[in-house]
Design an enzyme around this catalytic site. Structure first.
Site, mmCIF file in Angstrom:
data_model
loop_
_atom_site.group_PDB
_atom_site.id
_atom_site.type_symbol
_atom_site.label_atom_id
_atom_site.label_comp_id
_atom_site.label_asym_id
_atom_site.label_seq_id
_atom_site.Cartn_x
_atom_site.Cartn_y
_atom_site.Cartn_z
ATOM 1 N N GLY A 148 -6.908 -4.985 2.855
ATOM 2 C CA GLY A 148 -7.188 -5.591 1.548
ATOM 3 C C GLY A 148 -7.678 -4.611 0.513
ATOM 4 N N GLU A 176 -0.920 -10.902 3.142
ATOM 5 C CA GLU A 176 -0.741 -10.070 4.342
ATOM 6 C C GLU A 176 -1.128 -10.857 5.591
ATOM 7 O OE1 GLU A 176 -1.546 -5.732 2.258
ATOM 8 O OE2 GLU A 176 -3.185 -6.700 3.271
ATOM 9 N N GLY A 234 0.823 -1.219 0.000
ATOM 10 C CA GLY A 234 0.000 0.000 0.000
ATOM 11 C C GLY A 234 0.849 1.258 0.000
#
Ligand code: 5RP
Length: 218
Positions: free
Chosen positions: A94, A102, A28
């Protein structure tokens, strides 16, 4: 500004990895800042276990070797972001679609340090659509099961996970019992992973706001 706060949270995570040989690295925009900040200290690390192809590319560009989780056993520290965080350090993750890897790395790590800007802290999880990774042939079946539970699944179109699966994002959930919902959704045949991290919540959350850095732990 939000991006600046993400960077501040990432910076505050650096002390957590100073004695690590092998890092667990999430996915991310917040984690991208963290990876970039590793550049001047990359020689300290033997390698990283990465939760996505995107993070792998970024880590490799820095010259940090990617290590197979199977080759290293448990990790000392896993650094990752989140889409929502509650006061029990339970998370929705997610948004970037990397939830399964993850969750695996979080499970295999002794300490899960979550980094985020203050906007991710919520009183109740569920305003952010809850991602569920699903085996492609089970898409309609799993969607019907989610509807039967009162959810509104939306197929994330034109998106395939790094594992070759699809994502259903469950809209408009008011998650009163995160652990129970995580277990219920994980029990639907065809579900690979649900993006609720309640059974394995974060150990530490580093939140950056205009007022500075706040560290939450239970
Ligand atoms: C990816 C994730 C990310 O941690 C989550 O979406 C937060 O992303 P960002 O740091 O870009 O706000 O779970 O699957």
């Amino acid at each position: 500004m939000q991006d600046d706060l993400k960077k501040q949270a990432a910076e505050a995570a650096l002390p957590y990895v100073q004695d690590c040989r092998i890092l667990g690295v999430g996915t991310g925009s917040t984690v991208n800042h963290f990876i970039d900040l590793l550049a001047p200290i990359k020689h300290r690390f033997e390698g990283a276990v990465s939760s996505s192809e995107a993070s792998t590319v970024r880590l490799q560009a820095l010259g940090i070797p990617i290590v197979d989780l199977n080759a290293v056993g448990s990790l000392d520290v896993y650094i990752d972001g989140a889409d929502e965080i509650n006061s029990n350090l339970e998370l929705i993750k997610g948004g970037g679609g990397a939830l399964t890897r993850e969750k695996i790395i979080a499970a295999a790590s002794r300490q899960f340090v979550c980094i985020a800007d203050q906007s991710k802290l919520v009183s109740r999880l569920g305003a952010f659509p809850l991602p569920v990774e699903v085996i492609p042939m089970a898409r309609s079946y799993v969607a019907r099961e989610i509807i039967a539970l009162g959810g509104h699944p939306v197929w994330r179109e034109n998106f395939i996970t790094d594992n070759g699966n699809i994502i259903l994002d469950i809209q408009r959930l008011d998650i009163l019992e995160p652990m129970k919902l995580e277990n219920t959704l994980n029990n639907i045949t065809g579900v690979v992973t649900v993006g609720l991290f309640a059974n394995r919540a974060a150990d530490t959350v580093i939140l950056a706001s205009e007022q500075g850095i706040k560290t939450l732990s239970l």
